[in-house]
Design a protein around this motif. Structure first.
Motif, PDB file in Angstrom:
ATOM      1  N   SER A  47      -2.595   3.447 -10.977  1.00 34.78           N
ATOM      2  CA  SER A  47      -1.316   2.842 -10.623  1.00 34.78           C
ATOM      3  C   SER A  47      -1.167   2.657  -9.120  1.00 34.78           C
ATOM      4  O   SER A  47      -0.419   1.794  -8.673  1.00 34.78           O
ATOM      5  CB  SER A  47      -0.162   3.714 -11.146  1.00 34.78           C
ATOM      6  N   ASP A  48      -1.872   3.472  -8.320  1.00 34.85           N
ATOM      7  CA  ASP A  48      -1.786   3.356  -6.873  1.00 34.85           C
ATOM      8  C   ASP A  48      -3.009   4.021  -6.249  1.00 34.85           C
ATOM      9  O   ASP A  48      -3.877   4.546  -6.960  1.00 34.85           O
ATOM     10  CB  ASP A  48      -0.494   3.983  -6.334  1.00 34.85           C
ATOM     11  N   LYS A  49      -3.070   4.001  -4.921  1.00 32.64           N
ATOM     12  CA  LYS A  49      -4.244   4.538  -4.245  1.00 32.64           C
ATOM     13  C   LYS A  49      -4.339   6.052  -4.360  1.00 32.64           C
ATOM     14  O   LYS A  49      -5.434   6.610  -4.373  1.00 32.64           O
ATOM     15  CB  LYS A  49      -4.248   4.124  -2.773  1.00 32.64           C
ATOM     16  N   TYR A  63      -5.956  -1.994 -10.855  1.00 34.62           N
ATOM     17  CA  TYR A  63      -4.596  -1.601 -11.207  1.00 34.62           C
ATOM     18  C   TYR A  63      -4.432  -1.277 -12.686  1.00 34.62           C
ATOM     19  O   TYR A  63      -3.459  -0.621 -13.066  1.00 34.62           O
ATOM     20  CB  TYR A  63      -3.612  -2.695 -10.788  1.00 34.62           C
ATOM     21  N   ASP A  69       0.828  -1.177   0.000  1.00 35.71           N
ATOM     22  CA  ASP A  69       0.000   0.000   0.000  1.00 35.71           C
ATOM     23  C   ASP A  69       0.873   1.241   0.000  1.00 35.71           C
ATOM     24  O   ASP A  69       1.766   1.379   0.833  1.00 35.71           O
ATOM     25  CB  ASP A  69      -0.889  -0.001   1.245  1.00 35.71           C
ATOM     26  N   PRO A  70       0.661   2.195  -0.934  1.00 37.85           N
ATOM     27  CA  PRO A  70       1.532   3.358  -1.037  1.00 37.85           C
ATOM     28  C   PRO A  70       1.378   4.342   0.104  1.00 37.85           C
ATOM     29  O   PRO A  70       2.214   5.207   0.276  1.00 37.85           O
ATOM     30  CB  PRO A  70       1.096   3.988  -2.370  1.00 37.85           C
TER      31      PRO A  70
END
Length: 261
Positions: A109-111, A105, A10-11
């Motif tokens: 690309s990320d949260k 995704y 998780d970012p």
């Protein structure tokens, strides 16, 4: 972007699998469940080389608008239920939306990117302007800021989400870069068009003029939440700025000398 075999880190929180449940099913039943890629890579289905006895290569299916809507709605649903932004995992979002993680995704690309789109989706749509007018376009954009302020006042959800975003520097920076900066650039262009059309002075800094128009509306919507936001606020603001703040008698007499601004 295809989902990796291992759960992506998780970012924001650095967590792995959803702490409140296992991984999402391989074949979800919700919107977009049959999208290309949700069941893992398939060269023939995704347009890659076909096997010796397989079907001819073909392009993957187009992205499902229903799946995208389900994902955005799932995040809103979880946040409205009181789930903190930092605790939302991709697994939890996918399970709530009824899609596979790969579906998420492929779009985000990320949260950070996903949450910016969520906030964009729940906010009022950006105003449609001519792109050729000056003051008229500026008036439309200022009116949008006013009505957006009213929406934020009446929505505890919007207020809480924005407050949570500010506690995540990377997320807030991405929102500023992809949402706020383009809006500011559009307003600056409208000010420049007004200058070119002779509607505004050409001897002042355009950024300063933009701040003079936008500042009072932001002050009332963000920093003074009890201040009234009447329907005629923007027209009154533009009128006052164009006419000036000095007393009319002083203007008629030439007024005090001022340096360049």
């Amino acid at each position: 972007m295809q989902a990796a075999q291992e759960t992506p880190q998780d970012p924001i929180t650095g967590d792995g699998p959803d702490r409140q449940g296992g991984h999402s099913p391989d074949r979800p039943s919700g919107p977009g469940a049959d999208e290309a890629g949700d069941r893992g890579p398939d060269p023939a289905r995704d347009g890659g080389p076909a096997s010796a006895h397989g079907p001819e290569p073909r392009r993957g299916r187009p992205r499902s608008a229903a799946a995208e809507r389900a994902i955005l709605d799932a995040v809103v649903e979880l946040l409205e239920a009181g789930e903190p932004l930092a605790r939302l995992s991709i697994e939890r979002i996918a399970r709530t939306a009824g899609v596979g993680k790969a579906t998420i995704y492929r779009r985000w690309s990320d949260k950070e990117a996903l949450f910016v789109d969520v906030l964009r989706a729940v906010e009022p749509s950006d105003p449609v302007v001519s792109g050729t007018a000056g003051l008229d376009d500026l008036r439309l954009m200022l009116e949008w800021v006013r009505t957006r302020g009213l929406a934020h006042r009446s929505s505890v959800f919007l207020h809480n989400v924005v407050a949570q975003m500010k506690s995540h520097p990377r997320l807030w920076a991405e929102y500023q870069r992809t949402v706020i900066a383009p809006r500011r650039a559009a307003m600056l262009e409208a000010v420049r068009r007004a200058v070119d059309a002779g509607e505004l002075r050409d001897d002042l800094d355009t950024e300063l003029m933009n701040d003079l128009f936008l500042g009072p509306v932001l002050m009332r919507t963000l920093h003074h939440p009890e201040a009234p936001l009447p329907d005629d606020l923007v027209d009154r603001l533009i009128h006052v700025l164009l006419e000036g703040l000095a007393p009319k008698a002083q203007v008629a007499a030439g007024g005090p000398a001022t340096g360049p601004v």
